[in-house]
Write an enzyme that holds these catalytic residues in place. Structure first.
Site, PDB file in Angstrom:
ATOM      1  N   GLU A  69      21.920 -21.158  -8.192  1.00 27.11           N
ATOM      2  CA  GLU A  69      22.380 -20.133  -9.136  1.00 27.11           C
ATOM      3  C   GLU A  69      22.488 -18.780  -8.453  1.00 27.11           C
ATOM      4  OE1 GLU A  69      23.191 -20.445 -12.422  1.00 27.11           O
ATOM      5  OE2 GLU A  69      22.837 -22.601 -12.451  1.00 27.11           O
ATOM      6  N   LYS A  84      -0.747  -5.385   2.326  1.00 29.64           N
ATOM      7  CA  LYS A  84      -1.207  -6.771   2.476  1.00 29.64           C
ATOM      8  C   LYS A  84      -2.195  -6.874   3.636  1.00 29.64           C
ATOM      9  CE  LYS A  84       0.151 -11.567   2.385  1.00 29.64           C
ATOM     10  NZ  LYS A  84       1.167 -12.518   1.970  1.00 29.64           N
ATOM     11  N   HIS A 151       7.044 -23.161  -2.735  1.00 27.04           N
ATOM     12  CA  HIS A 151       7.010 -22.184  -1.643  1.00 27.04           C
ATOM     13  C   HIS A 151       6.975 -22.912  -0.300  1.00 27.04           C
ATOM     14  CE1 HIS A 151       5.017 -18.724  -4.144  1.00 27.04           C
ATOM     15  NE2 HIS A 151       6.091 -19.220  -4.719  1.00 27.04           N
ATOM     16  N   GLU A 170       9.431 -16.952   4.446  1.00 28.19           N
ATOM     17  CA  GLU A 170       8.910 -17.572   3.221  1.00 28.19           C
ATOM     18  C   GLU A 170      10.092 -17.879   2.296  1.00 28.19           C
ATOM     19  OE1 GLU A 170       5.274 -16.503   0.394  1.00 28.19           O
ATOM     20  OE2 GLU A 170       7.082 -15.473  -0.260  1.00 28.19           O
ATOM     21  N   HIS A 186       5.564 -10.730 -13.903  1.00 24.62           N
ATOM     22  CA  HIS A 186       5.316  -9.708 -12.879  1.00 24.62           C
ATOM     23  C   HIS A 186       5.434  -8.317 -13.500  1.00 24.62           C
ATOM     24  CE1 HIS A 186       5.248  -7.931  -8.896  1.00 24.62           C
ATOM     25  NE2 HIS A 186       6.317  -7.222  -9.216  1.00 24.62           N
TER      26      HIS A 186
HETATM   27  P1  GTP Z   1       0.877 -13.033  -1.493  1.00 24.52           P
HETATM   28  O1  GTP Z   1      -0.183 -12.283  -0.770  1.00 24.52           O
HETATM   29  O2  GTP Z   1       1.223 -12.421  -2.848  1.00 24.52           O
HETATM   30  O3  GTP Z   1       2.106 -13.221  -0.665  1.00 24.52           O
HETATM   31  O4  GTP Z   1       0.269 -14.450  -1.868  1.00 24.52           O
HETATM   32  P2  GTP Z   1      -0.095 -15.713  -0.950  1.00 24.52           P
HETATM   33  O5  GTP Z   1       0.153 -15.404   0.493  1.00 24.52           O
HETATM   34  O6  GTP Z   1      -1.428 -16.234  -1.339  1.00 24.52           O
HETATM   35  O7  GTP Z   1       1.013 -16.773  -1.353  1.00 24.52           O
HETATM   36  P3  GTP Z   1       1.386 -17.389  -2.763  1.00 24.52           P
HETATM   37  O8  GTP Z   1       2.104 -18.648  -2.400  1.00 24.52           O
HETATM   38  O9  GTP Z   1       0.247 -17.487  -3.727  1.00 24.52           O
HETATM   39  O10 GTP Z   1       2.400 -16.316  -3.407  1.00 24.52           O
HETATM   40  C1  GTP Z   1       3.435 -15.764  -2.692  1.00 24.52           C
HETATM   41  C2  GTP Z   1       4.414 -15.065  -3.620  1.00 24.52           C
HETATM   42  O11 GTP Z   1       4.725 -15.877  -4.760  1.00 24.52           O
HETATM   43  C3  GTP Z   1       3.962 -13.754  -4.252  1.00 24.52           C
HETATM   44  O12 GTP Z   1       4.141 -12.672  -3.386  1.00 24.52           O
HETATM   45  C4  GTP Z   1       4.883 -13.687  -5.480  1.00 24.52           C
HETATM   46  O13 GTP Z   1       6.207 -13.300  -5.106  1.00 24.52           O
HETATM   47  C5  GTP Z   1       4.929 -15.119  -5.910  1.00 24.52           C
HETATM   48  N1  GTP Z   1       3.838 -15.424  -6.860  1.00 24.52           N
HETATM   49  C6  GTP Z   1       2.717 -16.127  -6.602  1.00 24.52           C
HETATM   50  N2  GTP Z   1       1.950 -16.218  -7.692  1.00 24.52           N
HETATM   51  C7  GTP Z   1       2.604 -15.569  -8.694  1.00 24.52           C
HETATM   52  C8  GTP Z   1       2.304 -15.321 -10.069  1.00 24.52           C
HETATM   53  O14 GTP Z   1       1.277 -15.708 -10.614  1.00 24.52           O
HETATM   54  N3  GTP Z   1       3.228 -14.596 -10.781  1.00 24.52           N
HETATM   55  C9  GTP Z   1       4.392 -14.157 -10.233  1.00 24.52           C
HETATM   56  N4  GTP Z   1       5.229 -13.464 -11.013  1.00 24.52           N
HETATM   57  N5  GTP Z   1       4.697 -14.366  -8.931  1.00 24.52           N
HETATM   58  C10 GTP Z   1       3.817 -15.058  -8.167  1.00 24.52           C
HETATM   59 MG    MG Z   2       4.107 -12.509  -0.650  1.00 24.59          MG
END
Ligand code: GTP
Ligand code: MG
Length: 231
Positions: A69, A84, A151, A170, A186
């Protein structure tokens, strides 16, 4: 492979601070280093983006319907990288950032149906120059708040003038319904501590994610009934 930036602590030597202390040349050097550091991620992202564009166009041409999409590539901003790094207790050295922060380059691929998410993921990861490093399947196993997406961390070779860099990207794949929920969740939580949101509202958000998942199942069934399975 040699490092293209020297080990320098960008926390104690912030470009702005140096400029304020009257060292514009140091500011310029650090800015150049930072842009150099981010450059390979920009190229890696462009390569993955091209691969997705090729898949989308070819699948459209094949007449089986385009499962994609929309696509949004993004490069993490220096401010988000720093934030981060602080969260991870990661020193602000380029080599540490490179090994610890794997989502500097990110691309979100929004697909029509759940099966499309896996089809597109497979089409991408079976390409010989795409190295699948990590899979987190939050569709098979949603997060406790209801978040769903697939992911991947993939590495893609970027050919520079004197070396080849395996750049991590990613890749987030999700359906339109999952994207709708994640974008609004979000927004609701943005700059809010989740602990101050009453449990009843948190539960309702999770229930909304389940509604979205049911809608996904229903829309895919309708699509199959009308068009048959994608070829
Ligand atoms: P980050 O430090 O946020 O990158 O998380 P991580 O390295 O533990 O990886 P994870 O796979 O949990 O999440 C990576 C990304 O997925 C986030 O930066 C968000 O873009 C998205 N994401 C993960 N969890 C959520 C959630 O609960 N809500 C929303 N809206 N997005 C999420
Ligand atoms: Mg992230």
């Amino acid at each position: 492979m040699t490092d293209f930036v020297e080990k320098r602590d960008v926390t104690t030597d912030q470009p702005g601070q140096l400029a304020r202390r009257g060292h514009p040349e140091a500011w310029h050097d650090q800015w150049t280093d930072l842009n150099h550091f981010l450059m390979v991620y920009k190229f890696g992202l462009a390569e993955i983006n091209t691969k997705i564009t090729i898949l989308a166009e070819e699948l459209t041409h094949r007449g089986s319907g385009n499962p994609i999409e929309h696509v949004s590539p993004r490069l993490k901003s220096p401010a988000s990288i720093t934030a981060k790094a602080h969260r991870l207790n990661c020193p602000l050295h380029f080599d540490d950032l490179r090994s610890r922060i794997r989502d500097i380059a990110g691309i979100r691929i929004v697909c029509s149906f759940v099966s499309d998410v896996y089809t597109v993921a497979n089409m991408l990861t079976r390409q010989p120059d795409v190295n699948l490093v990590v899979t987190k399947d939050y569709i098979a196993k949603p997060k406790p708040n209801g978040y769903r997406s697939l992911h991947l961390i993939v590495e893609i070779p970027v050919f520079m003038s004197d070396r080849v860099v395996a750049v991590p990207v990613e890749v987030q794949l999700r359906t339109v319904a999952m994207d709708f929920w994640a974008s609004l969740e979000h927004k609701i939580y943005y700059k809010h501590d989740p602990d101050v949101v009453p449990p009843r509202l948190r539960d309702e958000l999770t229930a909304a994610a389940e509604d979205a998942a049911r809608l996904d199942v229903r829309m895919e069934r309708l699509h199959r009934e009308i068009h048959g399975p994608r070829r």
